[in-house]
Enzyme design. Sequence first.
Site: not given
Lengths: 261, 385, 398
Positions: B156, B364
């Site tokens: 990812f 994040e």
Amino acid sequence: MKIVVCMKQVPDTTQVKIDPQTNTLVREGVQSIINPFDVYAIEEGVRLRERFGGTVTVVTMGPPQAENALREAITVGADEAVLVSDRAFAGSDTLATGYILAMAIKKIGDVDIIICGKQASDGDTAQVGPGIATQLDLPQVTYVNKIEDIKDGHAVMHRMTEEGYEIVQTSMPCLITVVKEINEPRLPSLKGKMKAKSAPIKAMKAIDMDVDESRLGLTGSPTWVSKIFTPPSRPKGEIFEGEADACADKLVSTLKDHLKG
Amino acid sequence: MLDYLLTDDQKMIRDLCRQITDEKIRPVSAKYDETQEFPWDVVKVMAESDICGLYIDQQYGGMGGGIMELVIATEEFSKGCGGIALAFAATALGTLPIMLFGNEDQKKKYLPDIASGKKIAAFGITEPAAGSDASAMQTTAVLKGDHYVLNGMKHFITNGGDAETYVVIAMTDKTKGARGASAFILEKGMKGFEFGKKEDKLGIRASSTRELIFTDCKVPKENLLAKEGMGFIVTMKTFDKSRPGIGAQAVGIAQGSLDAAIEYSRQRHQFGKSISSFQGIQFMLADMATQIESARALVYGVARMIDSGAKDYSKYSAMCKLCASEMAMKVTTDAVQIFGGYGYIKEYPVEKYMRDAKITQIYEGTSQIQKNVIGLALIKEALKK
Amino acid sequence: MGIEIIKDKCTGCTICTKVCPFCALTMADKKAVIDFDKCTLCGACVDSCKFHAIELKRENSRTPNLEQYKGVWVFGEQKKGKIQSVVFELLGKGRELADKRGVELSCVVLGHNIQGCAEELIHLGADNVYIVDASELENFIDEAYTKVLVNVIRKYRPEIFLCGATVLGRSLVSRVAVKLHTGLTADCTALDIDPKEGFLMQTRPAFGGNIMATILSKNHRPQMATVRHKVFKAAVVNKSRTGKVIKETVDRTLLTSRTKILDIVEEVTATVNIAEADIIVSGGRGMKGPENFAILEELAQVLGGAVGSSRAAVDSGWMPYSHQVGQTGKTVCPKVYIACGISGQIQHLVGMQSSETIIAINKDPDAPIFTVADFGIVGDLFEVVPLLTKKFKAALNR
């Protein structure tokens, strides 16, 4: 290489409207833009500098507010800007404009190539570029859509014609006018924008140039505008709606005689 | 938009990024969403416009801006396409660790090419089995003479495969847990450094997401960022600074969908009038606008706090990411609702905003992880009193 | 007289004596001398002098001996020896203007091996055909054409000079007008003679066609204008007409040029030049892709027309720039303009709104293109255009 790009600030003609009451141009609220063709001229000037080195000087003749257009040119890479502005220039037609710009360029001096857009969108004359070349006694190549190379005092470029293009060689210095196809203009850069904020704009008035006053402004312009009027508007058209086949039939029967002749 | 008293330079950045968005991003956003190609032509425009180095120090070829400038640009780009914006914003994520922890040689070597837009960057921490729990990371780095040998994989990874410069976290000492991770600068083309498949995603499809695969990948010792064992500190400090960027991406995506919804509601006629004349629609628009503005105010506030030199801002950074991404999901869903059936088809732009918005709640650090950060900070603060 | 030789600068090169159309310059004591009885202040020598040794002072910005300028001239643009169709239109209008002024109509042709076209031009209404034949003039080259034309105009002094607003015309006469220090009006859509004073009234669009302006050049001759193609009716051929053919020889110095053509490339896609076409079938964003232009080509073929395009289609790379109609493309005025899937942004309209008949096909009934259309069909062009092709084919027996 010393590159000069001539540009013009024009009203955005796509925003110009006619006041139906007074039949006059409504210019209020109409934005001033850089003549669309000049945007390609500026870009080509910057690209030539990137290819061959040198400086790009943008020159415009116009009222004091044309300074904004010059600053805009700096944001996309022009190095220097000259504003040719004087009340004495008012009313100049293409002949006088070509003369004034030619004298301004002479004052700038030692120019290798002058680039103009093929025409301005407000006047659409395409006369000022060749006019400058003639006044400066320079060779010209109009409708340029590609600059192949510049070396040994000669430039080779493509000039667009009705049928295709010609590959033309010219001695330098020279003047060219460019068409849209020549490049895809870049957007401003941040450094360019910062530079444009405080960049000095050189002002040139009639007394700064070596000009014959009788050739400026109205006095120096052979053409006189005797009348301005709005074109007759088109009568409202006939619009067919509904089933496609029936619409097509109606259109064909209306037009067929017209097309035979 | 509320007057945030931006400086002249910040306004200039905003206007320029808006111009790039309108002229270069919007016309191609649907195309890249469909093809999933990397938007190199837009990156070139950003580079030519000096945007790539916006937040990088001038001595390394950047424009010397801070997080606020990064936020302004990311928000504007995201109004056009949240995916294309990532080419810029995820590069910042890969660049921040070098700016924060790099030594002079590392900065000199890597920052100028990123600032000029010649190269883009990426950051790699996530692994198949180590998402929110980063300490479960499997990738190892073993020092052998003058280089480390990396083995394992990351997945990812935004900009993965298209970026040239990578900051990768790997375990140098598994026995130490979180304190055994270290950060390395990798370059595309290093022997033993390969890319896996490109993910086929729900949203941000103009952005590339790939696996990074390390097979006895030799990384020179001088590419270690900070010191051994500082991998998680590097990550946390980086995220603290980068999260307002995600917030800005979310605000931009939401604003883009609101603008489209307002426009559409004025054109769409039902029951003989424009649907914007219905209070039901007006209320929705009012809520959307208010939510966007509050999130924006928080994002800008945090960005400015960071730029002011504040030390402890991780709580606020997490708050602005949490708030903006949750807001974006809600606002873009409402935008689809206002478009009705048209909102559900790809011929209209709003379904894409909704798909793009979803990622902001995930990467994040998911929204839940942000809450962990905020919660822990609150408890810590209470203990100090 | 306002002309003077600056003896200090004159090197005695004799170029000016060859260039003067009136043989007013001779050499005496290795310096040029002006015979003021012959000099008309035309200025040819001033331009030719490389040493700036001749000065002409223009007083009150007025062409000297203005009343001596007589006759209507038309520039006979030719390519490969073939007179271009815009010239037929210029001759038609030129004849009308000449008759109103009671003067002769002349046509001047520059080129190489072009003698053959004189008869055609006379049949189309020219009283005189001036031919300058030189190998250097085979293809249009700005400088040589300018010098030759300026020389011939100075010699014969026409009061009106018309030229097609083509690539060649616009480049050439812009230079010529400056050399002659006279007025030039571009892209005229109407020309007439002022009944009282006999001036040429030149009407042209400005501001993207939003206004029309009538322009006069009162104190300068010739009164020069370029005319858009397809604006005026072509002259009718009359094979019984007679006229004079005058072969002009010019000094070789006039044939030199600092530019030269290395190659001429004709592009296949431009085989049907949209500026020349009587019928244009144009496509815009609504065409959805380059492959779909085939249906427009089929319709154009049946109608004997060309395919045009909006800026949107060109910028998307579906059609070459040479097909673009509009502000940054070409301005066209065909008999019939069929706009398919073109919304009608003002930038497009300014390039085609002077077409005789405009037909719009668009699925959006509110598209601005319908405001300028004489006929319109609200519908899906992918359905309508093939139907039109089929039906026109039948109706026109093609």
